[in-house]
Design a protein around this motif. Structure first.
Motif, PDB file in Angstrom:
ATOM      1  N   ASP A 119       0.862  -1.171   0.000  1.00 15.79           N
ATOM      2  CA  ASP A 119       0.000   0.000   0.000  1.00 15.79           C
ATOM      3  C   ASP A 119       0.905   1.230   0.000  1.00 15.79           C
ATOM      4  N   PRO A 120       0.781   2.120  -1.008  1.00 21.11           N
ATOM      5  CA  PRO A 120       1.657   3.298  -1.064  1.00 21.11           C
ATOM      6  C   PRO A 120       1.618   4.164   0.192  1.00 21.11           C
ATOM      7  N   PHE A 121       0.533   4.091   0.960  1.00 22.15           N
ATOM      8  CA  PHE A 121       0.465   4.881   2.188  1.00 22.15           C
ATOM      9  C   PHE A 121       1.535   4.475   3.201  1.00 22.15           C
ATOM     10  N   ARG A 122       2.101   3.263   3.055  1.00 20.98           N
ATOM     11  CA  ARG A 122       3.169   2.856   3.982  1.00 20.98           C
ATOM     12  C   ARG A 122       4.402   3.752   3.831  1.00 20.98           C
ATOM     13  N   LEU A 123       4.569   4.312   2.655  1.00 21.99           N
ATOM     14  CA  LEU A 123       5.744   5.136   2.390  1.00 21.99           C
ATOM     15  C   LEU A 123       5.376   6.588   2.089  1.00 21.99           C
ATOM     16  N   TRP A 124       4.124   6.950   2.388  1.00 18.97           N
ATOM     17  CA  TRP A 124       3.656   8.301   2.068  1.00 18.97           C
ATOM     18  C   TRP A 124       4.346   9.315   2.969  1.00 18.97           C
ATOM     19  N   PRO A 125       4.886  10.407   2.395  1.00 21.91           N
ATOM     20  CA  PRO A 125       5.548  11.427   3.232  1.00 21.91           C
ATOM     21  C   PRO A 125       4.601  11.940   4.307  1.00 21.91           C
ATOM     22  N   SER A 126       5.106  11.983   5.539  1.00 23.13           N
ATOM     23  CA  SER A 126       4.232  12.374   6.645  1.00 23.13           C
ATOM     24  C   SER A 126       4.780  13.520   7.469  1.00 23.13           C
ATOM     25  N   GLY A 127       6.015  13.931   7.225  1.00 30.35           N
ATOM     26  CA  GLY A 127       6.606  14.987   8.025  1.00 30.35           C
ATOM     27  C   GLY A 127       7.230  14.486   9.311  1.00 30.35           C
ATOM     28  N   GLU A 128       7.058  13.191   9.613  1.00 28.16           N
ATOM     29  CA  GLU A 128       7.680  12.638  10.807  1.00 28.16           C
ATOM     30  C   GLU A 128       9.144  12.341  10.536  1.00 28.16           C
ATOM     31  N   SER A 129       9.963  12.467  11.568  1.00 33.73           N
ATOM     32  CA  SER A 129      11.406  12.300  11.389  1.00 33.73           C
ATOM     33  C   SER A 129      11.797  10.837  11.199  1.00 33.73           C
ATOM     34  N   LYS A 130      11.051   9.940  11.813  1.00 34.05           N
ATOM     35  CA  LYS A 130      11.398   8.526  11.737  1.00 34.05           C
ATOM     36  C   LYS A 130      10.785   7.883  10.501  1.00 34.05           C
ATOM     37  N   ALA A 131      11.616   7.228   9.704  1.00 39.64           N
ATOM     38  CA  ALA A 131      11.120   6.549   8.502  1.00 39.64           C
ATOM     39  C   ALA A 131      10.722   5.123   8.862  1.00 39.64           C
ATOM     40  N   ASP A 132       9.432   4.788   8.671  1.00 42.87           N
ATOM     41  CA  ASP A 132       8.971   3.434   8.897  1.00 42.87           C
ATOM     42  C   ASP A 132       7.797   3.181   7.971  1.00 42.87           C
ATOM     43  N   ASP A 133       7.142   2.031   8.132  1.00 49.28           N
ATOM     44  CA  ASP A 133       6.012   1.730   7.258  1.00 49.28           C
ATOM     45  C   ASP A 133       4.684   1.994   7.947  1.00 49.28           C
ATOM     46  N   MET A 134       4.703   2.855   8.967  1.00 51.42           N
ATOM     47  CA  MET A 134       3.478   3.173   9.695  1.00 51.42           C
ATOM     48  C   MET A 134       3.280   4.688   9.836  1.00 51.42           C
ATOM     49  N   PRO A 135       3.352   5.446   8.748  1.00 57.71           N
ATOM     50  CA  PRO A 135       3.075   6.880   8.854  1.00 57.71           C
ATOM     51  C   PRO A 135       1.615   7.115   9.225  1.00 57.71           C
ATOM     52  N   PRO A 136       1.264   8.314   9.673  1.00 58.26           N
ATOM     53  CA  PRO A 136      -0.093   8.582  10.167  1.00 58.26           C
ATOM     54  C   PRO A 136      -1.211   8.216   9.191  1.00 58.26           C
ATOM     55  N   LEU A 137      -1.035   8.495   7.920  1.00 56.75           N
ATOM     56  CA  LEU A 137      -2.098   8.198   6.961  1.00 56.75           C
ATOM     57  C   LEU A 137      -2.354   6.697   6.867  1.00 56.75           C
ATOM     58  N   PHE A 138      -1.298   5.891   6.920  1.00 55.62           N
ATOM     59  CA  PHE A 138      -1.479   4.436   6.880  1.00 55.62           C
ATOM     60  C   PHE A 138      -2.136   3.942   8.164  1.00 55.62           C
TER      61      PHE A 138
END
Length: 385
Positions: A42-61
């Motif tokens: 799901d592209p939302f796993r990598l959707w830019p979120s503005g959070e500093s930590k890169a993971d597959d659980m950004p807010p939109l996902f």
């Protein structure tokens, strides 16, 4: 929440339109199994979120996939297709928002799903619908708002059209709510003995429908021009900046003129060109809350324009379920609530293939050896919780 308890949903949805549809079904108590592929997430796993930590659980996902289980299947492989159809056989709903033609190419057309389960409901949430010359076009919220006529009606007079943008994404958000309603209606029909159902929800049609009165007026010869915040029959409707830098929205009717004249200390006529300047000066001289309050007290519709921080401060005062706190984090809540059986977030969004082995064993009836063989062949992916 148990309104849809006992209903199993196979979720092929991605980003908002599909995944948010199945998220609402999960909130209502359905068992929702999110299906991704070892080769496509799901592209939302990598959707830019503005959070500093890169993971597959950004807010939109996290927002569109809470309360779900997860499995990873390579549907391009014949064995992956077989796994999918075995799951379909014991499920009630399949949700998808792929580009048109993708499911048939995978051997998972509505006919194939119906052959596996003659009571299945396939909910196809697409940008342009199942038919028509634009059905196969790639679309995003911006282009959907353009072709649906939504952008034509937004923005300021003689200026460029305005799209709602990713943070609003109007066609996707409303499509998820309408699609959920269609699915629950179809479930009622099937449960009463009706046949399998293929639901065709076009975001373009839906967006046009919601502003259809505008198109009808245009077809009758009325010139429709963008007006920004202005709107008939209000004499004045706009946003004005207060002394604390917060904007205040206000709408002035003809019947408000006498009270407004008293408040502003000057006689205001219906066609007074200085009305805007007088109201702007009145609001600019105060902070937003008292400025809005003085206007409300004389009967005007007025309110501060809240930003995210302002909205959060109003929890349990102006709203109660739109935003929730789960696992120590603020997350998107619910578009409605049921007092007798409140919606709740029971589990966080799942990791990739987090429940693959359990789902294949307990639902599809695969043995441990068969699961290991499928994993070795790359047909499935065994993730970690």
């Amino acid at each position: 929440m148990s309104v849809l308890k006992g209903c199993r949903v196979l979720d092929l949805g991605i980003i908002t339109a599909g995944a948010a549809t199945s998220a609402i079904l999960a909130d209502l108590g359905a068992e929702v199994i999110k299906i991704e592929s070892p080769t496509y997430r799901d592209p939302f796993r990598l959707w830019p979120s503005g959070e500093s930590k890169a993971d597959d659980m950004p807010p939109l996902f996290r927002a569109t996939n809470r309360n779900k289980l997860a499995i990873s299947i390579d549907l391009k492989q014949p064995a992956g297709r077989e796994v999918m159809l075995r799951l379909v056989a014991s499920s009630d709903v399949v949700v998808e928002n792929f580009r048109r033609g993708v499911l048939p190419k995978l051997g998972l057309s509505f006919e194939a799903l119906r052959a596996a389960n003659d009571r299945i409901i396939l909910a196809s949430v697409s940008s342009q619908g199942e038919t028509g010359p634009d059905a196969s076009h790639v679309s995003y919220g911006s282009t959907l708002e353009a072709v649906a006529g939504f952008a034509w009606g937004t923005g300021y007079q003689d200026d460029a059209p305005v799209i709602s943008g990713r943070d609003v994404n109007y066609p996707d958000q409303v499509a998820a709510i309408f699609a959920t309603s269609m699915i629950t209606t179809a479930l009622r029909s099937v449960q009463k003995g009706g046949p399998a159902v293929h639901l065709d929800l076009s975001q373009r049609d839906l967006t046009s429908f919601l502003i259809g009165e505008t198109f009808v007026a245009a077809s009758m010869g009325k010139e429709i021009r963008r007006g920004g915040n202005a709107q008939e029959p209000f004499l004045l409707q706009d946003c004005f900046k207060a002394a604390d830098g917060i904007w205040v929205a206000a709408s002035v009717r003809e019947t408000d003129l006498q009270a407004l004249s008293t408040l502003l200390g000057r006689n205001i006529e219906q066609d007074d060109a200085a009305l805007r300047d007088a109201l702007a000066a009145h609001i600019a001289a105060q902070e937003s809350e008292p400025a809005a309050r003085t206007l409300q007290q004389i009967g005007l519709a007025a309110a501060p324009v809240q930003d995210g921080a302002g909205i959060l401060k109003l929890e349990d005062e102006s709203w109660s379920h739109a935003i929730q706190c789960f696992d120590g984090k603020r997350v998107k809540g619910f578009p409605f609530q049921i007092d007798e059986q409140p919606l709740s977030i029971e589990r966080p969004a799942p990791g990739i293939g987090a429940d693959t082995a359990t789902i294949l064993s307990e639902i599809a009836g695969y043995s441990d050896d068969e699961i290991a063989s499928l994993a070795k062949a790359g047909v499935i992916e065994l993730g970690s919780a």
